[in-house]
Motif scaffolding. Structure first.
Motif, PDB file in Angstrom:
ATOM      1  N   THR A 100       0.808  -1.218   0.000  1.00  0.00           N
ATOM      2  CA  THR A 100       0.000   0.000   0.000  1.00  0.00           C
ATOM      3  C   THR A 100       0.843   1.271   0.000  1.00  0.00           C
ATOM      4  O   THR A 100       0.334   2.335  -0.350  1.00  0.00           O
ATOM      5  CB  THR A 100      -0.935   0.040   1.227  1.00  0.00           C
ATOM      6  N   ASN A 101       2.116   1.162   0.404  1.00  0.00           N
ATOM      7  CA  ASN A 101       2.946   2.355   0.531  1.00  0.00           C
ATOM      8  C   ASN A 101       4.133   2.389  -0.428  1.00  0.00           C
ATOM      9  O   ASN A 101       4.445   3.426  -0.996  1.00  0.00           O
ATOM     10  CB  ASN A 101       3.459   2.482   1.972  1.00  0.00           C
ATOM     11  N   ALA A 102       4.834   1.283  -0.588  1.00  0.00           N
ATOM     12  CA  ALA A 102       6.050   1.255  -1.397  1.00  0.00           C
ATOM     13  C   ALA A 102       5.738   1.415  -2.884  1.00  0.00           C
ATOM     14  O   ALA A 102       4.631   1.092  -3.346  1.00  0.00           O
ATOM     15  CB  ALA A 102       6.807  -0.048  -1.170  1.00  0.00           C
ATOM     16  N   LEU A 103       6.723   1.913  -3.618  1.00  0.00           N
ATOM     17  CA  LEU A 103       6.636   1.941  -5.079  1.00  0.00           C
ATOM     18  C   LEU A 103       6.861   0.522  -5.577  1.00  0.00           C
ATOM     19  O   LEU A 103       7.865  -0.112  -5.243  1.00  0.00           O
ATOM     20  CB  LEU A 103       7.692   2.877  -5.649  1.00  0.00           C
ATOM     21  N   LEU A 104       5.942   0.001  -6.368  1.00  0.00           N
ATOM     22  CA  LEU A 104       6.007  -1.382  -6.841  1.00  0.00           C
ATOM     23  C   LEU A 104       6.510  -1.433  -8.280  1.00  0.00           C
ATOM     24  O   LEU A 104       5.914  -0.819  -9.169  1.00  0.00           O
ATOM     25  CB  LEU A 104       4.633  -2.037  -6.742  1.00  0.00           C
ATOM     26  N   VAL A 105       7.602  -2.160  -8.482  1.00  0.00           N
ATOM     27  CA  VAL A 105       8.224  -2.308  -9.802  1.00  0.00           C
ATOM     28  C   VAL A 105       8.327  -3.795 -10.114  1.00  0.00           C
ATOM     29  O   VAL A 105       8.596  -4.606  -9.217  1.00  0.00           O
ATOM     30  CB  VAL A 105       9.616  -1.656  -9.841  1.00  0.00           C
ATOM     31  N   VAL A 106       8.124  -4.144 -11.376  1.00  0.00           N
ATOM     32  CA  VAL A 106       8.112  -5.551 -11.792  1.00  0.00           C
ATOM     33  C   VAL A 106       9.109  -5.772 -12.913  1.00  0.00           C
ATOM     34  O   VAL A 106       9.139  -5.016 -13.895  1.00  0.00           O
ATOM     35  CB  VAL A 106       6.697  -5.980 -12.244  1.00  0.00           C
ATOM     36  N   ASP A 107       9.933  -6.812 -12.779  1.00  0.00           N
ATOM     37  CA  ASP A 107      10.848  -7.202 -13.854  1.00  0.00           C
ATOM     38  C   ASP A 107      10.086  -7.741 -15.056  1.00  0.00           C
ATOM     39  O   ASP A 107       9.084  -8.463 -14.889  1.00  0.00           O
ATOM     40  CB  ASP A 107      11.777  -8.327 -13.373  1.00  0.00           C
ATOM     41  N   LEU A 108      10.563  -7.428 -16.243  1.00  0.00           N
ATOM     42  CA  LEU A 108      10.122  -8.150 -17.429  1.00  0.00           C
ATOM     43  C   LEU A 108      11.064  -9.343 -17.609  1.00  0.00           C
ATOM     44  O   LEU A 108      12.282  -9.162 -17.656  1.00  0.00           O
ATOM     45  CB  LEU A 108      10.154  -7.260 -18.667  1.00  0.00           C
ATOM     46  N   PRO A 109      10.531 -10.568 -17.679  1.00  0.00           N
ATOM     47  CA  PRO A 109      11.399 -11.743 -17.754  1.00  0.00           C
ATOM     48  C   PRO A 109      12.038 -11.929 -19.127  1.00  0.00           C
ATOM     49  O   PRO A 109      11.661 -11.274 -20.112  1.00  0.00           O
ATOM     50  CB  PRO A 109      10.451 -12.896 -17.418  1.00  0.00           C
ATOM     51  N   PHE A 110      12.995 -12.819 -19.162  1.00  0.00           N
ATOM     52  CA  PHE A 110      13.766 -13.112 -20.371  1.00  0.00           C
ATOM     53  C   PHE A 110      12.858 -13.423 -21.553  1.00  0.00           C
ATOM     54  O   PHE A 110      11.910 -14.182 -21.454  1.00  0.00           O
ATOM     55  CB  PHE A 110      14.695 -14.291 -20.088  1.00  0.00           C
ATOM     56  N   LEU A 111      13.176 -12.799 -22.680  1.00  0.00           N
ATOM     57  CA  LEU A 111      12.485 -12.946 -23.970  1.00  0.00           C
ATOM     58  C   LEU A 111      11.037 -12.477 -23.944  1.00  0.00           C
ATOM     59  O   LEU A 111      10.233 -12.910 -24.776  1.00  0.00           O
ATOM     60  CB  LEU A 111      12.576 -14.392 -24.480  1.00  0.00           C
ATOM     61  N   SER A 112      10.720 -11.571 -23.015  1.00  0.00           N
ATOM     62  CA  SER A 112       9.402 -10.937 -23.068  1.00  0.00           C
ATOM     63  C   SER A 112       9.522  -9.500 -23.570  1.00  0.00           C
ATOM     64  O   SER A 112       8.511  -8.803 -23.689  1.00  0.00           O
ATOM     65  CB  SER A 112       8.738 -10.941 -21.688  1.00  0.00           C
ATOM     66  N   TYR A 113      10.760  -9.054 -23.893  1.00  0.00           N
ATOM     67  CA  TYR A 113      10.957  -7.674 -24.339  1.00  0.00           C
ATOM     68  C   TYR A 113      12.135  -7.494 -25.288  1.00  0.00           C
ATOM     69  O   TYR A 113      12.303  -6.439 -25.885  1.00  0.00           O
ATOM     70  CB  TYR A 113      11.153  -6.748 -23.137  1.00  0.00           C
ATOM     71  N   GLN A 114      12.958  -8.523 -25.482  1.00  0.00           N
ATOM     72  CA  GLN A 114      14.175  -8.360 -26.280  1.00  0.00           C
ATOM     73  C   GLN A 114      13.950  -8.424 -27.788  1.00  0.00           C
ATOM     74  O   GLN A 114      14.805  -7.983 -28.566  1.00  0.00           O
ATOM     75  CB  GLN A 114      15.217  -9.418 -25.893  1.00  0.00           C
ATOM     76  N   VAL A 115      12.840  -8.988 -28.242  1.00  0.00           N
ATOM     77  CA  VAL A 115      12.641  -9.195 -29.685  1.00  0.00           C
ATOM     78  C   VAL A 115      12.553  -7.855 -30.409  1.00  0.00           C
ATOM     79  O   VAL A 115      13.254  -7.602 -31.386  1.00  0.00           O
ATOM     80  CB  VAL A 115      11.389 -10.041 -29.949  1.00  0.00           C
ATOM     81  N   ASN A 116      11.700  -6.964 -29.923  1.00  0.00           N
ATOM     82  CA  ASN A 116      11.559  -5.620 -30.489  1.00  0.00           C
ATOM     83  C   ASN A 116      10.754  -4.774 -29.515  1.00  0.00           C
ATOM     84  O   ASN A 116      10.219  -5.287 -28.524  1.00  0.00           O
ATOM     85  CB  ASN A 116      10.896  -5.646 -31.881  1.00  0.00           C
ATOM     86  N   TYR A 117      10.649  -3.483 -29.802  1.00  0.00           N
ATOM     87  CA  TYR A 117       9.977  -2.620 -28.840  1.00  0.00           C
ATOM     88  C   TYR A 117       8.475  -2.879 -28.803  1.00  0.00           C
ATOM     89  O   TYR A 117       7.819  -2.629 -27.783  1.00  0.00           O
ATOM     90  CB  TYR A 117      10.279  -1.142 -29.117  1.00  0.00           C
ATOM     91  N   GLU A 118       7.893  -3.395 -29.910  1.00  0.00           N
ATOM     92  CA  GLU A 118       6.471  -3.716 -29.883  1.00  0.00           C
ATOM     93  C   GLU A 118       6.195  -4.827 -28.872  1.00  0.00           C
ATOM     94  O   GLU A 118       5.210  -4.768 -28.113  1.00  0.00           O
ATOM     95  CB  GLU A 118       5.981  -4.141 -31.268  1.00  0.00           C
ATOM     96  N   GLN A 119       7.062  -5.853 -28.851  1.00  0.00           N
ATOM     97  CA  GLN A 119       6.904  -6.923 -27.861  1.00  0.00           C
ATOM     98  C   GLN A 119       7.058  -6.372 -26.447  1.00  0.00           C
ATOM     99  O   GLN A 119       6.283  -6.695 -25.543  1.00  0.00           O
ATOM    100  CB  GLN A 119       7.948  -8.024 -28.097  1.00  0.00           C
ATOM    101  N   ALA A 120       8.068  -5.508 -26.258  1.00  0.00           N
ATOM    102  CA  ALA A 120       8.295  -4.914 -24.939  1.00  0.00           C
ATOM    103  C   ALA A 120       7.098  -4.085 -24.506  1.00  0.00           C
ATOM    104  O   ALA A 120       6.688  -4.115 -23.331  1.00  0.00           O
ATOM    105  CB  ALA A 120       9.550  -4.057 -24.969  1.00  0.00           C
ATOM    106  N   LEU A 121       6.517  -3.338 -25.440  1.00  0.00           N
ATOM    107  CA  LEU A 121       5.358  -2.497 -25.131  1.00  0.00           C
ATOM    108  C   LEU A 121       4.173  -3.353 -24.697  1.00  0.00           C
ATOM    109  O   LEU A 121       3.478  -3.030 -23.717  1.00  0.00           O
ATOM    110  CB  LEU A 121       4.996  -1.656 -26.355  1.00  0.00           C
ATOM    111  N   GLN A 122       3.948  -4.454 -25.399  1.00  0.00           N
ATOM    112  CA  GLN A 122       2.839  -5.331 -25.039  1.00  0.00           C
ATOM    113  C   GLN A 122       3.065  -5.978 -23.673  1.00  0.00           C
ATOM    114  O   GLN A 122       2.146  -6.047 -22.844  1.00  0.00           O
ATOM    115  CB  GLN A 122       2.665  -6.405 -26.116  1.00  0.00           C
ATOM    116  N   SER A 123       4.301  -6.434 -23.421  1.00  0.00           N
ATOM    117  CA  SER A 123       4.594  -7.089 -22.144  1.00  0.00           C
ATOM    118  C   SER A 123       4.488  -6.111 -20.987  1.00  0.00           C
ATOM    119  O   SER A 123       3.868  -6.400 -19.957  1.00  0.00           O
ATOM    120  CB  SER A 123       6.001  -7.701 -22.184  1.00  0.00           C
TER     121      SER A 123
END
Length: 263
Positions: A76-99
């Motif tokens: 409820t208080n902390a800033l929450l950040v989430v990793d994008l896992p391997f091969l969910s964003y490296q193909v191209n920026y469109e894939q990264a945007l969707q993920s």
């Protein structure tokens, strides 16, 4: 008051250190948040500490979202950040945007983290930022490149140190709101921290960073293998084992459940 990206920036300017930890499930996330962590990262390290894999590579985007949803219910208080896992964003920026879009829509996170500072990744991060997605960068030791880099300290030669330094500047120009520096020499981390205007969060990168992060399982003594830069603050593994052994012995000796006196 919930932590925002603006808070991190203000704290850097004020010299107020940022305390960050990882979480992969609801109960621990709730405790960490209540105890005052500024930033909670649902890191892909959960592939190892929560799922038992040898490295982070097997983790899928669906699994990451599943864990992040659980974590978000305890924060409820902390800033929450989430990793994008391997091969969910490296193909191209469109894939990264969707993920990244899925993560923000489905988990209530306030940002995503991507590894790498090479030219294509800088371009991808710039596109995400333009689309309104807050991004934390991650350079130095990048665990998703384990088969190339191993788990060795990075940036020890002048050429590699300069490469990491230039990556930090490029990612800042691309619009990251913070930059995670992992397992690089303290002198290099200090140079980056003093040069770039966004907060740096260190892990195994010395004390000059604007903040620090640890994998919570390492902090609590629950990891199979303790990194050299992550001291145990408590050994919960031993405490849990002792408690479970006591319970098992009580069951076997018929002292649990306790016998209630007749009414």
């Amino acid at each position: 008051m919930p932590v925002t990206h603006a808070h991190l920036q203000t704290w850097k300017q004020q010299g107020r250190a940022i305390a960050a930890l990882t979480a992969s499930e609801y109960a621990i996330a709730k405790i960490i948040d209540r105890a005052g962590a500024d930033l909670i990262l649902v890191g892909d390290s959960l592939a190892m500490v929560a799922l038992g894999h040898r490295n982070t590579l097997p983790l899928t985007l669906d699994q990451m979202i599943h864990h992040a949803q659980a974590v978000s219910r305890g924060v409820t208080n902390a800033l929450l950040v989430v990793d994008l896992p391997f091969l969910s964003y490296q193909v191209n920026y469109e894939q990264a945007l969707q993920s990244a879009g899925r993560v923000l829509k489905e988990t209530n996170a306030q940002g995503v983290k991507l590894e790498g500072g090479y030219a294509d990744m800088v371009h991808t991060i710039g596109k995400l930022v333009q689309a309104g997605i807050p991004v934390m960068g991650h350079i130095g030791l990048t665990p998703q490149s384990v088969h190339q880099l191993g788990y060795r300290i990075q940036g020890v030669t002048p050429d590699m140190a300069e490469k990491i330094f230039l990556e930090a500047k490029a990612l800042t120009d691309a619009g990251v709101f913070a930059l995670l520096l992992e397992h690089i020499p303290a002198e290099l981390a200090e140079k980056i921290t003093k040069t770039i205007p966004v907060p740096t969060i260190g892990i195994g990168a010395g004390s000059a960073c604007d903040g620090q992060i640890l994998v919570t399982h390492d902090l609590l003594g629950l990891s199979d293998k303790q990194p050299p830069f992550a001291p145990k603050y408590i050994d919960l593994s031993e405490a849990i084992a002792t408690t479970v052994d006591r319970y098992c012995q009580d069951v076997r000796h018929h002292t649990f459940p306790p016998v209630k006196p007749p009414q």
